[in-house]
Structure formats: structure tokens, C-alpha cells
Write an enzyme that holds these catalytic residues in place. Structure first.
Site, PDB file in Angstrom:
ATOM      1  N   SER A 138      12.989 -11.557   5.367  1.00  0.00           N
ATOM      2  CA  SER A 138      12.262 -12.754   5.780  1.00  0.00           C
ATOM      3  C   SER A 138      12.119 -12.725   7.295  1.00  0.00           C
ATOM      4  CB  SER A 138      13.036 -14.010   5.361  1.00  0.00           C
ATOM      5  OG  SER A 138      12.519 -15.172   5.979  1.00  0.00           O
ATOM      6  N   TYR A 151      21.328 -18.487   4.842  1.00  0.00           N
ATOM      7  CA  TYR A 151      20.109 -17.799   4.419  1.00  0.00           C
ATOM      8  C   TYR A 151      19.634 -16.819   5.485  1.00  0.00           C
ATOM      9  CZ  TYR A 151      15.250 -16.958   3.155  1.00  0.00           C
ATOM     10  OH  TYR A 151      14.060 -16.350   2.859  1.00  0.00           O
TER      11      TYR A 151
END
Length: 262
Positions: A138, A151
Site C-alpha cells: 500500500s 496497518y
């Protein structure tokens, strides 16, 4: 005919990978928790493209899940030519306010099972002198993100791990790619428990899963180590940490995300 194994294949980017690869005449091994969705997708793609599909219903947050998947593949004498480690999820909020068990499950899914599956399937690819691995990271992996601390940390692991494996394997016939999407149309924000202000990517346009997959497969063809999807804005964004003091950057990000928390 080559075979791709896709985790998190029942929706979002994983489902789109399945549809695109099926159209390219690849057999599929589809993995997710949702049996109904997987079987429906497998039936559709088998009928439409005359490919073979295998469904493995498995909760990958369970310890040892990667070994279970590998053993199932081995038992059916299947060869995985392309491994797509797509399954993952996020969680929004201050770390101390969130459920610890959910954070641990995130580490298991985003890091541990990805590492496990890569470690199990990579040696076979090296022995054959061919194969590919796509790991979904990401743009969050390029810097710390307050209120998404775990995350972002898991995606930083995926990014660094994948780039290192790219270098180790690029002369062995095995290509490893880290794909780093920005906000993408999926159930991510809902599952991460974001407030309504993030329902549309915090006011920013979100890429489609089709755009992410198309760019990823082109990057594989070009033997890239890393792909940042979503256009020039995301490419500029991930380079900001190179030029801005880290304390200043993290403080600015904390303010942005905390305002959205209200």
C-alpha cells in the site's frame, strides 16, 4: 496452462485478478473465507473461459493457515506459477483504543501468512527457474500512519520484504513485485471501521480494482520491483518522506487523521 493462486479472491482486487487472469487463459486457485462467493466466482469463470478452478475455503488469520493451503495444493498435484498475496485488512483508530486481538489478526493476515505462503511456494519456483509473486502492499507502507499504525507497519514489511526478494530472485527466473495501491474501491474502509468522512477516500477519487490489476500485470511484464498505482499524485506522495523531517511529517499526518476521527 499456467496456474495462479490468489488469496482474498472473493472480492475487490483479488476477485479482479481472478477475472483478468481467467480471461488470459490461466487456471486458478481461489482462497478466501466466503465459500458461496468463491464457488459462484469459480463456476462463472470456469464456464466463461474454459479454465480449471480450485476453491480453498480458509480463514487465513488462523495460525498455520499457509501450511494448510500449501498442503491442499500439494495433495492435488497442482503447480503454482503465480502467487498473489492479496488478502489483508486495516483498522482505524488510536492503537490503545482498538481491540488487540484484531491487531494481532491483522499481523497474521497481512504479514505472517504472506511470509508463510511465499516461503512455501518460492523454492519450487526457484527449482523450475520460473514463476512470479505479487504481494499487495500500500502507499501506507512508505511512512508511519497515526490511527492506522499497525496497518501501515504491516504494509511497510510487505514492501521491504518484496523488494528484497525481487533482488534475490531476479536472476533466477522468478519475479517478485510489490504493488502499492492508494485508495481503491473496495470494502476496505468499511472493514477498517473508518468514519463516514473516509467513505469516499477522504474526498479523494478512488481507483478501481480494474485499474490496479491492469497496472500490476503490466509492471510484472516489465519486471519492476515496485508499483505505486493511482497516478502521479500517489507517486509524489510516497516520496514526501525522503525530503521532510520525520517528526514534522508524522505530526502533520496525525492531525489530518485525527480531524477525520471526530
Amino acid at each position: 496452462m499456467k496456474t495462479a493462486l490468489i488469496t482474498g479472491a472473493s472480492s475487490g482486487i483479488g476477485e479482479t485478478f481472478a477475472r483478468e487472469l481467467a480471461s488470459r487463459n490461466m487456471n486458478l486457485i481461489l482462497i478466501a473465507r466466503s465459500q458461496d462467493k468463491l464457488e459462484q466466482l469459480a463456476s462463472e469463470l470456469t464456464s466463461k473461459h474454459q479454465i480449471k478452478t480450485e476453491v480453498i475455503v480458509k480463514d487465513l488469520t488462523e495460525p498455520g493457515a499457509g501450511q494448510v493451503v500449501f498442503d491442499r495444493v500439494q495433495a492435488q498435484s497442482l503447480t503454482v506459477d503465480l502467487l498473489i498475496n492479496n488478502a489483508g485488512f486495516g483498522d482505524y483508530g488510536a492503537f490503545s483504543d482498538r481491540t488487540l486481538s484484531k491487531q494481532m489478526a491483522m499481523v497474521q493476515l497481512n504479514i505472517t501468512v504472506l511470509l508463510e505462503l511465499t516461503g512455501l511456494f518460492l523454492p519450487e519456483m526457484q527449482q523450475r527457474g520460473s514463476g512470479g509473486i505479487i504481494n499487495i502492499s500500500s502507499i501506507a507502507g512508505f511512512q508511519p500512519l497515526p490511527y492506522m499504525s499497525v496497518y501501515a507497519a504491516t504494509k511497510a514489511f510487505v514492501l521491504n520484504f518484496s523488494e528484497a526478494l525481487w533482488a534475490e530472485n531476479k536472476d533466477l527466473g522468478v519475479h517478485v513485485l510489490a504493488v502499492c495501491p492508494g485508495p481503491t474501491e473496495s470494502e476496505f474502509f468499511k472493514r477498517a471501521d473508518f468514519p463516514d468522512t473516509f467513505a469516499n477516500g477522504n474526498g479523494n477519487s478512488m481507483a478501481s480494482s480494474e485499474e490496479v490489476v491492469e497496472q500490476a500485470l503490466k509492471a510484472m511484464d516489465k519486471k519492476q520491483s515496485t508499483l505505486v498505482t493511482g497516478g502521479i499524485s500517489n507517486k509524489l506522495l510516497v516520496n514526501v518522506p525522503r525530503f521532510v523531517p520525520r517528526d514534522f511529517l508524522v505530526t502533520a499526518v496525525e492531525k489530518q487523521f485525527k480531524q477525520s476521527e471526530k
